[in-house]
Design an enzyme around this catalytic site. Structure first.
Site, short mmCIF file in Angstrom:
data_model
loop_
_atom_site.label_atom_id
_atom_site.label_comp_id
_atom_site.label_asym_id
_atom_site.label_seq_id
_atom_site.Cartn_x
_atom_site.Cartn_y
_atom_site.Cartn_z
N GLU A 186 0.81 -1.23 0.00
CA GLU A 186 0.00 0.00 0.00
C GLU A 186 0.84 1.27 0.00
OE1 GLU A 186 -2.64 -0.48 3.36
OE2 GLU A 186 -3.75 -2.08 2.37
N GLU A 294 -5.40 -11.06 -1.63
CA GLU A 294 -6.27 -10.92 -0.44
C GLU A 294 -7.74 -10.95 -0.83
OE1 GLU A 294 -5.10 -7.51 1.91
OE2 GLU A 294 -2.99 -7.80 1.47
C1 XIL Z 1 -5.63 -6.93 8.14
C2 XIL Z 1 -5.92 -8.13 9.03
O1 XIL Z 1 -6.85 -8.97 8.39
C3 XIL Z 1 -6.47 -7.64 10.34
O2 XIL Z 1 -6.60 -8.73 11.26
C4 XIL Z 1 -5.54 -6.58 10.96
O3 XIL Z 1 -6.18 -6.00 12.06
C5 XIL Z 1 -5.23 -5.48 9.97
O4 XIL Z 1 -4.73 -6.04 8.77
N1 XIL Z 1 -4.74 -5.10 3.49
C6 XIL Z 1 -3.67 -5.86 3.86
C7 XIL Z 1 -3.80 -6.82 4.98
O5 XIL Z 1 -2.62 -5.82 3.19
O6 XIL Z 1 -2.59 -7.01 5.67
C8 XIL Z 1 -4.88 -6.37 5.95
O7 XIL Z 1 -5.03 -7.37 6.95
C9 XIL Z 1 -6.16 -6.13 5.21
C10 XIL Z 1 -5.99 -5.02 4.20
#
Ligand code: XIL
Length: 395
Positions: A186, A294
């Protein structure tokens, strides 16, 4: 060995089917909330779900993000081993967990996930070496990286050295055990007047140079691991253009980068499939690999504004989510897999979880019921699962 595994799997699914029958009886007696997707599930009574990992083997690895506690539950562990060919640590390979202090690391939870993965013939992708994220107790850019006086002439070099050491030590620890790393996560801005995310402590300390520093250190520590830049909303043409420009610049500086991770947190009807396909095609045109890193399909077609202002989020569907919504989700999953299966540049598709009992979307961007994954809270395969493994299946 294989036979034993097959038998235990069958027992596992028979147990699940029996619990579904008991649950259906409860429902008939009015003791539980209505089925989330009762009719579609009833269409395949007792069928043993074909493993997703085998169905997709000719296309790409299929993964899920997990926390280590999933491994402690025999039912969850059996499902993971049966269905997936890759694992990602949902949180335990992030700097907030691993980077305890300068030169001090906590690898234990990640090592547990890796041992489980390797015992079951699964690959592991690393997520993530560098991230700006900070919320409540979550600090993925821990303060120790940035300690010191910013106005000192040495400050930048000191922070750069800490970053290099962290990336080197972590990539070295997992060398040979992790096949790909999200080196940075990000880093592109959503604002039209910025290319890089400027509200990151990394950007504030360095400007954009932290990205190249992290990639170079990762490559030096492991010449074979695939190095990814991971990003959300890559379907948005404006954001994607910035991402591609950044990648071109990095490569022009001689930085080694193998692929783009598309987070792909999508919803039942956003974004358009054509935009998703374009994102994958544009990356492939640069000669890079793609991974979907994701994937989840939210039940809510929120506008982007919901992530900035919770009042702009759609209202909670509550406990009785209409079957139509679950059907729309299943069809959406099939539609995106139709795109993925025709993209040879995709090396892996990872879901951000496997069971609706645990998903970041039930608390983010607001707390509400969300059922974005392939298995329900009791680990029964949903219509979304069946449409993926069986394209002829009609939810
Ligand atoms: C999220 C997790 O799922 C949560 O448990 C944590 O609180 C925050 O991070 N983008 C990403 C992931 O790259 O690492 C994130 O994961 C969700 C959004």
């Amino acid at each position: 060995m294989m036979r034993a595994r097959g038998t235990s799997l069958r027992l596992f699914y028979i147990a699940l089917t029996l619990s579904s029958v008991a649950w259906a009886a409860d429902f008939a007696n009015g003791q539980t909330s209505p089925a989330h997707d009762g009719p579609p599930l009833a269409a395949t009574p007792g069928a043993e779900p074909p493993p997703l990992r085998s169905v997709m083997a000719k296309h790409f690895l299929v993964g899920t993000a997990i926390e280590p506690d999933s491994i402690d539950s025999p039912a969850d562990a059996a499902l993971l081993a049966a269905q997936f060919s890759s694992l990602t640590a949902e949180n335990k390979m992030k700097p907030g967990t691993i980077g305890v202090a300068e030169g001090r690391y906590d690898f234990e939870p990640a090592d547990k996930i890796i041992a489980f993965a390797h015992a079951h013939g699964m690959a592991v992708r690393g997520h993530t070496l560098v991230w700006h994220f900070q919320s409540g107790n979550w600090k993925e850019a821990p303060d120790w990286f940035f300690a010191g006086a910013r106005d000192e002439p040495q400050y930048r070099d000191i922070v750069a050295a800490r970053l290099r050491k962290y990336v080197t030590d972590v990539v070295t620890h997992f060398r040979g055990k992790v096949y790909a790393w999200d080196v940075v996560n990000e880093v592109i801005s959503d604002n039209s007047n910025q290319v890089y995310r400027e509200d990151s402590p990394w950007y504030r300390a360095f400007g954009k140079d932290y990205i190249a520093i992290a990639f170079r250190a990762a490559r030096a520590a492991d010449p074979d691991v695939k190095l990814y830049i991971n990003e959300y909303n890559t379907d948005d043409p404006n954001k994607r253009e910035k991402l591609l420009t950044v990648i071109r610049e990095l490569r022009a500086e001689g930085v080694s980068i193998d692929g783009v991770g598309h987070q792909m947190h999508i919803s039942v009807n956003r974004p358009p499939l054509a935009n998703i396909k374009q994102a994958l095609d544009d990356v492939a045109a640069l000669g890079l690999e793609n991974q979907v890193t994701e994937l989840d399909v939210s039940l809510y077609a929120d506008s982007g504004e919901c992530w900035r202002n919770p009042h702009a989020c759609l209202p909670d569907l509550g406990r009785s989510v209409p079957n139509d919504v679950m059907r729309a989700q299943a069809l959406r999953y099939r539609a995106v897999f139709d795109v993925f299966e025709h993209e040879p540049s995709i090396k892996a598709v990872t879901f951000w979880g496997y069971s609706d009992k645990h998903t970041w979307l039930s608390s983010t961007p607001v707390s509400r019921t969300n059922l974005p994954l392939l298995f329900d809270a009791d680990l029964r395969p949903k219509a979304a699962y069946w449409t993926i493994v069986d394209p002829a299946y009609q939810p």
